[in-house]
Design a protein around this motif. Structure first.
Motif, PDB file in Angstrom:
ATOM      1  N   ASP B   2       0.837  -1.197   0.000  1.00 44.09           N
ATOM      2  CA  ASP B   2       0.000   0.000   0.000  1.00 44.09           C
ATOM      3  C   ASP B   2       0.871   1.245   0.000  1.00 44.09           C
ATOM      4  O   ASP B   2       1.898   1.292   0.651  1.00 44.09           O
ATOM      5  CB  ASP B   2      -0.890   0.023   1.247  1.00 44.09           C
ATOM      6  N   GLN B  11      -8.936  -2.377   0.102  1.00 44.61           N
ATOM      7  CA  GLN B  11      -8.671  -3.720  -0.400  1.00 44.61           C
ATOM      8  C   GLN B  11      -9.991  -4.318  -0.831  1.00 44.61           C
ATOM      9  O   GLN B  11     -11.038  -3.973  -0.290  1.00 44.61           O
ATOM     10  CB  GLN B  11      -8.076  -4.580   0.725  1.00 44.61           C
ATOM     11  N   CYS B  15     -11.451  -8.744  -8.386  1.00 45.19           N
ATOM     12  CA  CYS B  15     -11.204  -7.649  -9.327  1.00 45.19           C
ATOM     13  C   CYS B  15     -12.499  -7.162  -9.965  1.00 45.19           C
ATOM     14  O   CYS B  15     -12.495  -6.598 -11.047  1.00 45.19           O
ATOM     15  CB  CYS B  15     -10.254  -8.087 -10.423  1.00 45.19           C
ATOM     16  N   GLN B  41      -3.096   3.055  -7.690  1.00 44.55           N
ATOM     17  CA  GLN B  41      -3.313   1.916  -6.790  1.00 44.55           C
ATOM     18  C   GLN B  41      -4.586   1.136  -7.165  1.00 44.55           C
ATOM     19  O   GLN B  41      -4.580  -0.094  -7.177  1.00 44.55           O
ATOM     20  CB  GLN B  41      -3.407   2.419  -5.353  1.00 44.55           C
ATOM     21  N   ARG B  44      -4.032  -1.080 -10.168  1.00 45.65           N
ATOM     22  CA  ARG B  44      -3.368  -2.358  -9.839  1.00 45.65           C
ATOM     23  C   ARG B  44      -4.337  -3.317  -9.160  1.00 45.65           C
ATOM     24  O   ARG B  44      -4.375  -4.506  -9.450  1.00 45.65           O
ATOM     25  CB  ARG B  44      -2.182  -2.091  -8.899  1.00 45.65           C
ATOM     26  N   LEU B  45      -5.114  -2.760  -8.268  1.00 44.53           N
ATOM     27  CA  LEU B  45      -6.020  -3.567  -7.446  1.00 44.53           C
ATOM     28  C   LEU B  45      -7.094  -4.251  -8.300  1.00 44.53           C
ATOM     29  O   LEU B  45      -7.389  -5.435  -8.132  1.00 44.53           O
ATOM     30  CB  LEU B  45      -6.684  -2.638  -6.421  1.00 44.53           C
TER      31      LEU B  45
END
Lengths: 635, 170
Positions: B2, B11, B15, B41, B44-45
């Motif tokens: 993170d 979080q 996906c 971020q 990516r997550l």
């Protein structure tokens, strides 16, 4: 009340009823305070603080019940007092100081301050005894019928037990006993039509959704109340969230869905918080989750916050937004009832539609259909705002005339009435000639407007019709998702043309442009939003052509709104020379001796209206611009 | 890992792209705006492109891409507020603070936004300051409120031009 075959529910209900009876028969005074968003804006939280301080000061205890909005928002903050053995009494515009005075008088001396009271909730004998009239006899309340709003202002929306004590979730339990087909039949008999505005029969949507073969189905509550000037859903969600959630349970059971979403505007933080809390309480009580009340029916509800896009009120755009996409409408068919959220059959209904359902299941479809007019069953909530004397949230049987709503309930306007705008930015503007039109789906459409979700904006002579059309089209232009050209470009042309007219540069040909573009949009835009966006222009052209002509040919805005088309003058006969206008004028345009009529220097005046707002004698008026009219203006 | 600027609860279990808007909302609630770092971020997550995220986020008026001011000023321009003088309130803000909708004072004290409807139409015209809605506003009362704000927070005049252009180029 007959016992239901669900012992778990009977237990919950009995416990809640006992708790409610104990509260109502308590030896302590009960204080009801409306702390919905509208009450808070008027200062209800400061009043709450004052109530607490005051109780401490006089060393008395009382139960304070924070309730939702009871309707007459213009009287807020509303504080009600219920002394043991007496009916509840309502007091209006209760600021901290007034709250202290009322509480001291009542709790120390037993004086009910009848002069400050606006109404009580008891029977007629108390009227004679106390000299206070009944609350529901107030002109604004008397013509109303409260079905959807029955609990708003009466229960603490954050306490599920108080809802249960008012026969909450009885409708759902009835539904479980009727079976899915039985529920749809009851809804069919009720004649209920979607309260989002289009008026599609609710049962038909349900039948289609129930018949769609699928493992998974979804229910969505559309609480993305985007119409500026409308707050019915906010009030209901803040004042009685469980009613809406119970409606979703009933719908989910009827169509065979397992999951529900409430898609609510992020601009309504209190509604979001109350929904989340209510859902948690439902889970605790076994009214949500797997095998609800041991019936075998499983359902869960999730709150999703909208992110600020008007178009997401359109059902396919709403689904796109839920899926994490840009909220753009998709062509229909397929309709969401067949292929919606993630491709599964999805039932989308308006918040109010869900809020009505528990009442229909509890009292029967036949009861509901009798409340409205033929073809337009039941009651509907409206936000009555603008220039009406009594503004607030109202609920009336469908078929009531605009005149009854605006004048009997709304108390008319202070300056002469000009128009009423219904249906939000996609609706229309109706003139005095339409006041006897019954407010129902068909009559509203026939007049060129729509019923919409329930915004009613009352306009008087100080509202400029051209400016209002420009306002709505600017809104639609800003909120156009941009997917289809007729809406994206059409709204822009309409706005630019209206701006031109408002600036005083309008020509007669511009009216043709307005007609042509509006017509194209109506015929070719992709979704209902784009097709109805020209409504404000078309209805104003139809009913207020004179005002357009005054702007174009006379270069004058009679309402003194379009700044290029008027200038301010002070009427010497009306001006008392009080000097208030001089104090607020930030450009030094107003001058004059004390107690002598003042004058305005038109060269310096920026038309900010500050002086008009403070003038108590209506001495400042807009007149045609002298540059356009060389001759001296006579008043 | 993170990013230190992004608090940990960002979080997700999978996906699923439907997490995107709630994630953006959570970030904006925590940080006040959507920074480039948080967009990276999320990309990516959720295994989606930054482009896609900006595409979705810029569609909704709720999301901001610039650091907000300390105080938040909103003038409601819903229909009821419009006919009760909301436009004059907006003009007064422009006059007093030299701010247009979407801008923040250069010292970062106050950000300003014109909004479509706050849902308190019966109390029009309304203004929201730091989450509190004020009813029946007039230009006169607004000036007093702005002065109160200014007493707590010294203001500079002049708008931050960059805050608007950043959104357009995003």
């Amino acid at each position: 009340m007959n016992e239901s075959p669900f012992p778990q529910f009977n237990h919950l209900q009995l416990r809640a009823q006992k708790k409610w009876a104990a509260l109502q028969n308590s030896s302590q005074p009960l204080i009801y305070l409306g702390t919905a968003s509208c009450g808070r804006a008027a200062g209800a939280l400061q009043t709450l603080q004052a109530i607490q301080v005051s109780l401490e000061e006089i060393n008395r205890s009382a139960q304070i019940l924070q309730v939702g909005c009871i309707g007459p928002c213009y009287l807020e903050p509303l504080m009600d007092l219920q002394l043991p053995g007496l009916p509840r009494i309502s007091y209006a515009k209760v600021n901290p100081e007034k709250a202290k005075r009322i509480l001291r008088a009542a709790l120390l001396n037993g004086d009910l301050s009848p002069k400050l009271a606006i109404g009580h909730f008891g029977d007629d004998s108390f009227t004679q005894q106390s000299g206070i009239g009944r609350f529901f006899d107030l002109p604004m309340l008397k013509p109303q019928v409260r079905v959807i709003l029955r609990n708003c202002g009466f229960i603490d929306p954050e306490d599920i037990d108080q809802y249960l004590a008012q026969d909450g979730y009885v409708g759902f339990v009835q539904a479980l006993q009727k079976g899915p087909e039985g529920v749809i039949e009851e809804v069919r008999q009720s004649g209920l039509r979607g309260r989002g505005g289009a008026g599609f029969p609710t049962y038909k949507k349900w039948e289609i959704c129930r018949a769609a073969p699928s493992e998974q189905k979804f229910v969505i509550c559309n609480a993305d109340e985007g119409d500026p000037g409308a707050f019915m859903n906010r009030s209901l969600l803040e004042g009685d969230p469980h009613a809406v959630l119970e409606g979703m349970l009933i719908a989910g059971y009827a169509i065979g869905a397992q999951h529900g979403f409430v898609y609510v505007r992020a601009e309504y933080p209190l509604a979001v918080a109350r929904l989340r809390q209510a859902i948690q309480q439902m889970r605790q009580y076994g009214l949500l989750g797997t095998d609800i009340l041991g019936s075998g029916f499983s359902f869960d509800i999730e709150v999703k916050e909208g992110a600020g896009a008007f178009v997401c009120g359109e059902e396919t755009a709403l689904i796109a937004s839920l899926e994490g996409e840009r909220g753009m409408p998709r062509p229909r068919p397929p309709f969401p009832a067949e292929k919606g959220y993630r491709g599964y059959p999805t039932l989308i209904n308006n918040t109010e539609t869900f809020g009505i359902l528990p009442n229909i299941l509890r009292n029967g479809g036949q009861w509901f259909i009798q409340l409205g007019s033929p073809g337009n069953a039941g009651t509907k909530t409206f936000s009555l705002v603008g220039k009406a004397r009594h503004t607030g949230l109202i609920e009336v049987p469908l078929g009531m005339t605009l005149r009854q709503i605006v004048f009997d309930i709304g108390g008319g306007t202070i300056k002469p009435f000009k128009a009423v705008q219904t249906g939000g930015p996609l609706g229309g503007c109706l003139s005095a000639a339409h006041l006897d039109t019954p407010v129902d789906y068909e009559n509203m459409r026939a007049s060129g407007s729509i019923m919409g979700s329930g915004g009613l904006i009352v306009l008087d002579e100080s509202t400029c019709i051209v400016d209002l059309a420009r306002y709505f089209l600017t809104f639609s232009k800003n909120e156009s998702c941009g997917k289809c050209t007729p809406c994206r470009v059409g709204t822009r042309i309409l706005v630019e043309t209206l701006q031109k007219i408002a600036r005083g540069e309008g020509e007669m040909d511009d009216l043709d442009v307005l007609y042509k573009v509006a017509d194209t949009m109506q015929r070719t835009a992709l979704c209902g939003g784009g097709q109805t966006a020209p409504n404000p222009v078309l209805t104003t052209l139809k009913y207020f052509m004179n005002e357009y002509l005054t702007h174009i040919q006379g270069r004058y805005c009679p309402a003194a709104v379009c700044t290029e088309l008027f200038e301010y003058r002070i009427i010497a006969e009306k001006c008392t020379g009080c000097g208030r206008c001089v104090q607020v004028c930030s450009s030094g345009a107003v001058s004059g001796e004390k107690k002598e009529p003042h004058t305005i220097d038109v060269e310096r005046c920026i038309k900010c209206r500050a002086c008009v707002e403070v003038c108590k004698f209506d001495a400042i008026v807009g007149v045609p611009v002298s540059a356009y009219h060389s001759q001296e203006v006579t008043l | 890992m993170d990013h230190p600027n992004v608090p940990p609860p960002i979080q997700v279990d999978d996906c699923d792209p439907s997490h995107l808007i709630p994630l953006l909302q959570r970030i904006q609630q925590q940080e006040g705006y959507i920074s480039e770092q948080s967009v990276r971020q999320i990309a990516r997550l959720l295994k989606i492109s930054e482009n896609h995220i900006y595409g979705v986020a810029s569609f909704y008026s709720q999301f901001h891409f610039q650091k907000p001011g300390k105080h938040h000023l909103k003038v409601c321009l819903g229909t009821a507020c419009h006919v009760q003088g909301g436009v004059q309130l907006a003009q007064e803000v422009e006059k007093q603070l030299s701010l247009r909708s979407g801008e923040t004072t250069t010292d970062g004290a106050i950000d300003y936004e014109e909004v479509a409807c706050l849902g308190c139409c019966a109390q029009a015209a309304v203004v929201e300051i730091d989450g509190v809605i004020y009813a029946k506003m007039t230009t006169d009362r607004l000036v007093k409120k702005l002065n109160e704000l200014r007493l707590h927070e010294p203001l500079c005049s002049g708008a931050d031009e960059s805050s608007l252009s950043a959104l357009a180029s995003a």
